[in-house]
Design a protein around this motif. Structure first.
Motif, PDB file in Angstrom:
ATOM      1  N   ALA A 187      37.899  37.137  60.482  1.00 48.56           N
ATOM      2  CA  ALA A 187      37.086  38.210  59.926  1.00 48.56           C
ATOM      3  C   ALA A 187      35.876  38.531  60.788  1.00 48.56           C
ATOM      4  O   ALA A 187      35.321  39.627  60.678  1.00 48.56           O
ATOM      5  CB  ALA A 187      36.630  37.833  58.510  1.00 48.56           C
ATOM      6  N   VAL A 188      35.453  37.599  61.640  1.00 44.50           N
ATOM      7  CA  VAL A 188      34.294  37.898  62.488  1.00 44.50           C
ATOM      8  C   VAL A 188      34.575  39.070  63.419  1.00 44.50           C
ATOM      9  O   VAL A 188      33.658  39.776  63.831  1.00 44.50           O
ATOM     10  CB  VAL A 188      33.848  36.659  63.298  1.00 44.50           C
ATOM     11  CG1 VAL A 188      33.267  35.604  62.373  1.00 44.50           C
ATOM     12  CG2 VAL A 188      34.988  36.095  64.131  1.00 44.50           C
ATOM     13  N   PHE A 189      35.847  39.309  63.742  1.00 47.79           N
ATOM     14  CA  PHE A 189      36.182  40.458  64.578  1.00 47.79           C
ATOM     15  C   PHE A 189      36.159  41.765  63.781  1.00 47.79           C
ATOM     16  O   PHE A 189      36.190  42.848  64.375  1.00 47.79           O
ATOM     17  CB  PHE A 189      37.546  40.272  65.245  1.00 47.79           C
ATOM     18  CG  PHE A 189      37.542  39.230  66.327  1.00 47.79           C
ATOM     19  CD1 PHE A 189      36.840  39.439  67.506  1.00 47.79           C
ATOM     20  CD2 PHE A 189      38.239  38.044  66.176  1.00 47.79           C
ATOM     21  CE1 PHE A 189      36.823  38.489  68.506  1.00 47.79           C
ATOM     22  CE2 PHE A 189      38.232  37.080  67.173  1.00 47.79           C
ATOM     23  CZ  PHE A 189      37.516  37.304  68.343  1.00 47.79           C
ATOM     24  N   ASP A 190      36.106  41.672  62.451  1.00 44.10           N
ATOM     25  CA  ASP A 190      35.958  42.891  61.656  1.00 44.10           C
ATOM     26  C   ASP A 190      34.651  43.593  62.001  1.00 44.10           C
ATOM     27  O   ASP A 190      34.573  44.827  62.013  1.00 44.10           O
ATOM     28  CB  ASP A 190      35.964  42.558  60.155  1.00 44.10           C
ATOM     29  CG  ASP A 190      37.302  42.048  59.664  1.00 44.10           C
ATOM     30  OD1 ASP A 190      38.289  42.138  60.421  1.00 44.10           O
ATOM     31  OD2 ASP A 190      37.354  41.565  58.520  1.00 44.10           O
ATOM     32  N   LEU A 191      33.619  42.795  62.246  1.00 46.45           N
ATOM     33  CA  LEU A 191      32.302  43.333  62.540  1.00 46.45           C
ATOM     34  C   LEU A 191      32.009  43.322  64.032  1.00 46.45           C
ATOM     35  O   LEU A 191      31.270  44.165  64.537  1.00 46.45           O
ATOM     36  CB  LEU A 191      31.242  42.516  61.796  1.00 46.45           C
ATOM     37  CG  LEU A 191      29.832  43.100  61.690  1.00 46.45           C
ATOM     38  CD1 LEU A 191      29.854  44.468  61.026  1.00 46.45           C
ATOM     39  CD2 LEU A 191      28.935  42.141  60.895  1.00 46.45           C
ATOM     40  N   GLY A 192      32.598  42.367  64.740  1.00 47.38           N
ATOM     41  CA  GLY A 192      32.338  42.199  66.158  1.00 47.38           C
ATOM     42  C   GLY A 192      31.743  40.834  66.418  1.00 47.38           C
ATOM     43  O   GLY A 192      30.901  40.350  65.653  1.00 47.38           O
TER      44      GLY A 192
END
Length: 368
Positions: free
Chosen positions: A30-35
């Motif tokens: 999920a950290v890649f959802d925001l960057g």
């Protein structure tokens, strides 16, 4: 309205950030959802190692670019277009707020922040047609943009475009960063479309929703701090499908889809070594993560942040590394309070993971 306490919020965030290490594919994180911010050497790789058994940097499904607040972030490459649309300022006040530490120089440039941003973006789009170092790009676009957007650098004895303007404009100019390349190198984004200057409120709203999902329950002020804009602007991109939670006497918000996890999060019984600028440490309400102000100053410094030792939901200390030759990485772990022997053993195991991620075959751990 659901009422939650600090322990519940911390447990939720650890689960939301994937720190239980259950993902089977880095792209699921999920950290890649925001960057995923990549500010210092290997920090992004170590952040992923805290969440996933495997590497991602050489995976073509991810791309590095200057995005939120002009900082370098890894995103899923397929989402780079949406990220770019989300970063188009909603209005002039938003554009000026995003200039951050160089706001005064932009105000003195003789044009609006919006015009300055897109003037620089057009110049970058014209110049960056192949991989080029940041210095080379700056030299070329400085010849094109109005003088007010540039300054004389004593250290380099050269004229450069304002740093924050260049960072914010690059993604709109269709330029990304080459991962793992030093000095910083820009390259054209594959299949980059036309320059878009019209705000996309839906895309911007998605960024707010993703912040609230990872760092919630949170407030509009905290989301604005992450984005680098004002609370007034964030309220214009405020998601509609949010639930309220009462947290420490405040009304905070979370996507409705995340309320079940907040209501009953798993126990935060993990030990992890989080690098500087790890997504978990990017929450704008630092007091929730680390209530003690003296300890906050140990973790979030003006320069040279250490990593954080996470033990069973608490930031239990800090850690730093130093190369002890080509093959050995020396760790200094400074604990705030004593931890059980099992936790110390787990910290040592996490140090081995960090060393391996950074390409070291040997390590030494010193306890402060």
């Amino acid at each position: 309205m659901l009422e939650v306490d600090r322990e519940q919020v911390v447990a939720y965030r650890i689960a939301a950030h994937g720190l239980h290490r259950t993902a089977r594919d880095a792209a699921e994180l999920a950290v890649f959802d925001l960057g995923l911010q990549s500010t210092q050497r290997d920090t992004a790789e170590v952040s992923v190692a805290a969440r996933f058994d495997g590497s991602f940097v050489d995976d073509g499904r991810f791309a590095l670019a200057w995005t939120h607040r002009g900082a370098p972030h890894f995103h899923r490459a397929a989402e780079l277009g949406a990220v770019t649309r989300a970063l188009v300022p909603l209005d002039e006040a938003d554009a000026m707020s995003r200039m951050g530490w160089q706001r005064r120089q932009v105000e003195a440039a003789g044009m609006s922040a919006t015009d300055g941003l897109f003037t620089a973006a057009r110049a970058i789009r014209q110049v960056v047609d192949k991989p080029m170092t940041k210095g080379a790009v700056s030299t070329e676009i400085t010849k094109i943009v109005p003088p007010g957007l540039s300054y004389w650098c004593r250290g380099c004895q050269a004229t450069h475009i304002l740093e924050q303007v260049m960072r914010l404009a690059a993604i709109h100019g269709g330029a990304r960063l080459e991962a793992g390349v030093n000095p910083a190198t820009l390259a054209p984004i594959a299949g980059r479309g036309r320059l878009r200057t019209t705000p996309d409120v839906a895309a911007a709203t998605e960024v707010v929703a993703r912040y609230l999902s990872l760092h919630g329950p949170a407030t509009a002020s905290e989301a604005a701090g992450f984005i680098g804009t004002t609370v007034t602007t964030v309220k214009k991109m405020w998601p509609s499908s949010l639930a309220e939670a009462r947290f420490e006497g405040r009304k905070t918000f979370l996507p409705v889809s995340d309320m079940d996890l907040l209501s009953n999060p798993p126990e935060p019984g993990v030990v992890r070594l989080l690098p500087p600028w790890d997504p978990y440490l990017q929450s704008r309400d630092r007091a929730t993560i680390v209530p003690d102000k003296a300890r906050q100053r140990e973790i979030w410094k003006i320069l040279g942040n250490p990593g954080a030792v996470l033990v069973d939901g608490e930031v239990a200390g800090v850690w730093r590394t130093k190369a002890g030759g080509r093959k050995r990485l020396d760790f200094t772990v400074t604990l705030f309070d004593p931890v059980p022997p099992a936790a110390r053993k787990a910290v040592a195991a996490e140090a081995e993971r960090v060393a391996a991620t950074r390409g070291f075959t040997d390590l030494r751990v010193a306890w402060g």
